[in-house]
Design an enzyme around this catalytic site. Structure first.
Site, PDB file in Angstrom:
ATOM      1  CE  LYS A  17      67.048  54.836  12.373  1.00 14.43           C
ATOM      2  NZ  LYS A  17      68.054  54.575  11.317  1.00 14.43           N
TER       3      LYS A  17
HETATM    4  C1  LIG Z   1      67.936  53.648  10.303  1.00 13.46           C
HETATM    5  C2  LIG Z   1      68.773  53.880   9.082  1.00 13.46           C
HETATM    6  C3  LIG Z   1      68.465  53.270   7.840  1.00 13.46           C
HETATM    7  C4  LIG Z   1      67.325  52.275   7.670  1.00 13.46           C
HETATM    8  O1  LIG Z   1      66.067  52.889   7.772  1.00 13.46           O
HETATM    9  P1  LIG Z   1      64.755  51.974   8.031  1.00 13.46           P
HETATM   10  O2  LIG Z   1      63.647  52.937   8.229  1.00 13.46           O
HETATM   11  O3  LIG Z   1      65.070  51.159   9.255  1.00 13.46           O
HETATM   12  O4  LIG Z   1      64.575  51.121   6.819  1.00 13.46           O
HETATM   13  C5  LIG Z   1      69.244  53.595   6.736  1.00 13.46           C
HETATM   14  N1  LIG Z   1      70.293  54.449   6.846  1.00 13.46           N
HETATM   15  C6  LIG Z   1      70.631  55.036   8.019  1.00 13.46           C
HETATM   16  C7  LIG Z   1      71.809  55.940   8.062  1.00 13.46           C
HETATM   17  C8  LIG Z   1      69.883  54.785   9.173  1.00 13.46           C
HETATM   18  O5  LIG Z   1      70.226  55.371  10.335  1.00 13.46           O
END
Ligand SMILES: *Cc1c(COP(=O)(O)O)cnc(C)c1O
Length: 465
Positions: free
Chosen positions: A112
């Site tokens: 993120k």
């Molecule tokens: C948010 C997250 C996901 C999922 O991603 P999306 O875009 O919501 O599908 C997968 N792995 C980690 C470590 C995350 O923080």
């Protein structure tokens, strides 16, 4: 370029306005009016470019001169300067033809950061130019909140309030949020669970007066600016492996569908991706939908990959819009059905459309643990549980003639208990975070009560002060 709502009733907006809005005012999500095309020749040229240069080539197509090129390139450079790997998102081959794309070299060790570092700078720049301030609120079970806090800390025109459920995040996740002590950061621990936090945020957004007086904004994964920044690493990784001359498969550990939708956007823009593989944990709504054509929510189960413990994949609406020939009325009808009855059925042609590009499979806890253990043993590579969901599914679906890239979305040290349980090894935090657990914390504990939270935000936001 204009951005349009998936529900067809909100006004079309330019780039900056669509980013500030987050959600469209008809409840829909913004998408570009058309997908800009990146030619094969330009994709070939990416092999010699840095991550930030590729990001500029992609992002500038959507910004469409609303921000001047020099400012935009500087913003992008700054976003990725503090990643602790020179390639920003390096590839590692874990077995013949199967690579993991490490997206966790940012300040909070999860993918993120890639989007949030850019989005925070973008929002701040837009607000400064308009001489405005904004209040950002969000609910988090861990990763989103820490990435947002880290990205927005110290920015003059934004105050950010992040709600997390008291005592229900991991210690590392909590510390990553609460040890950030800048004046514009407000950590609120709610006496309740994650759904309570999310419901409070929804209630605050639904309060028109509060929304206007605080100039409220959100940075959750439905913000187009986040998806946009994630398109870059699909182009970077594929060109590292020989695109446009070679096709690639991607496997993406999926929760809210933002990350894998960015892959779809890359494909729409001309990147030769063969299949996008949706990997889910036991919360397998997407895998079930592709199998049965029925999108039906279930009870959320807690797993070792908590950032994917989601039953409503918000960004799936963007794919629906494409699968329904961009017909906003049809999207509205399905979303109404979801709201009323917790489910909808996809028309056959929409399901066929989705199946052309996507496969989906879920991996249960035992399979994920076994994958963490076997990958360490065979490849000497330590996966976090989210990335292990992807690697497990990729190994099942891999075509031996086509390279596979599994997205590694978190550093194993972010989920030390699950990693240690599955592998016997305890992952080390990178040096820059080695003192994290000793850092001082700042947070406010509040009751699960909308008016109490409202009062707290009104007292502390600098908007209109
Ligand atoms: C948010 C997250 C996901 C999922 O991603 P999306 O875009 O919501 O599908 C997968 N792995 C980690 C470590 C995350 O923080």
């Amino acid at each position: 370029m204009k951005f349009i709502s998936t529900r067809g009733l909100a006004p079309d907006l330019g780039f900056c306005d669509s980013v500030l809005a987050g959600l469209a005012n008809d409840g829909g999500l913004y998408l570009p009016q058309q997908w800009p095309q990146i030619s094969s020749k330009e994709i070939a040229s990416f092999a010699n470019l840095s991550f930030s240069e590729i990001a500029f080539a992609i992002i500038s197509r959507f910004v469409d001169n609303e921000i001047d090129e020099k400012t935009l390139q500087k913003m992008i450079n700054a976003s990725y300067a503090n990643f602790d790997h020179p390639s920003v998102t390096p590839l590692k081959e874990i077995e013949s033809g199967h690579f993991v794309l490490e997206l966790f070299h940012g300040p909070t060790l999860a993918f993120k950061d890639v989007a949030m570092q850019f989005l925070a700078r973008l929002i701040d720049d837009i607000l400064v130019k308009r001489s405005r301030r904004a209040t950002i609120i969000g609910a988090t079970s861990g990763d989103t909140g820490s990435a947002a806090i880290e990205a927005f800390k110290g920015r003059d025109n934004v105050d950010i309030f992040i709600l997390h459920p008291l005592g229900r995040t991991s210690e590392i996740q909590r510390k990553q949020m609460t040890s950030v002590i800048e004046n514009n950061i407000f950590n609120i621990a709610i006496e309740g669970n994650f759904d309570d936090c999310q419901n409070i945020v929804k209630a605050l957004f639904a309060d028109e007066k509060f929304r206007q007086t605080t100039n409220l904004s959100g940075v959750n994964s439905i913000n187009w600016g986040r998806i946009l920044a994630q398109i870059t690493y699909y182009f970077k990784a594929a060109s590292d492996l020989g695109a446009p001359h070679k096709q690639i498969d991607f496997t993406v550990p999926t929760g809210n569908f933002g990350d894998v939708f960015a892959g779809f956007a890359a494909k729409k823009m001309g990147l030769p991706i063969r299949k996008l593989i949706i990997a889910t944990n036991e919360n397998d709504i997407l895998a079930r939908t592709l199998k049965t054509g029925r999108y039906e929510t279930n009870i959320v189960q807690a797993t070792s990959s908590p950032s994917m413990d989601i039953q409503i994949s918000s960004n799936f609406e963007r794919l629906l819009f494409e699968a329904l020939n961009r017909d906003g009325a049809k999207v509205r009808a399905l979303m109404n059905s979801l709201k009323q009855s917790g489910s909808f059925s996809l028309p056959k042609d929409a399901l066929d459309y989705i199946k052309q590009d996507f496969l989906a499979l879920s991996a249960n806890q035992n399979a994920v643990d076994a994958t963490m253990a076997s990958t360490l043993k065979k490849s000497n590579y330590l996966l976090d549980p989210h990335s292990a969901v992807a690697v497990n599914v990729a190994q099942t679906l891999k075509d031996k003639h086509i390279s596979m890239i599994s997205l590694a979305t978190a550093h194993p040290a972010k989920f030390p208990k699950a990693v240690e349980k599955a592998t016997g090894q305890s992952p080390q935090l990178p040096d820059f975070l080695s003192d994290l657990l000793q850092r001082e914390e700042k947070m406010q504990i509040l009751q699960n009560d909308v008016s109490e939270i409202k009062q707290y935000i009104n007292q502390h936001t600098r908007v209109n002060k």
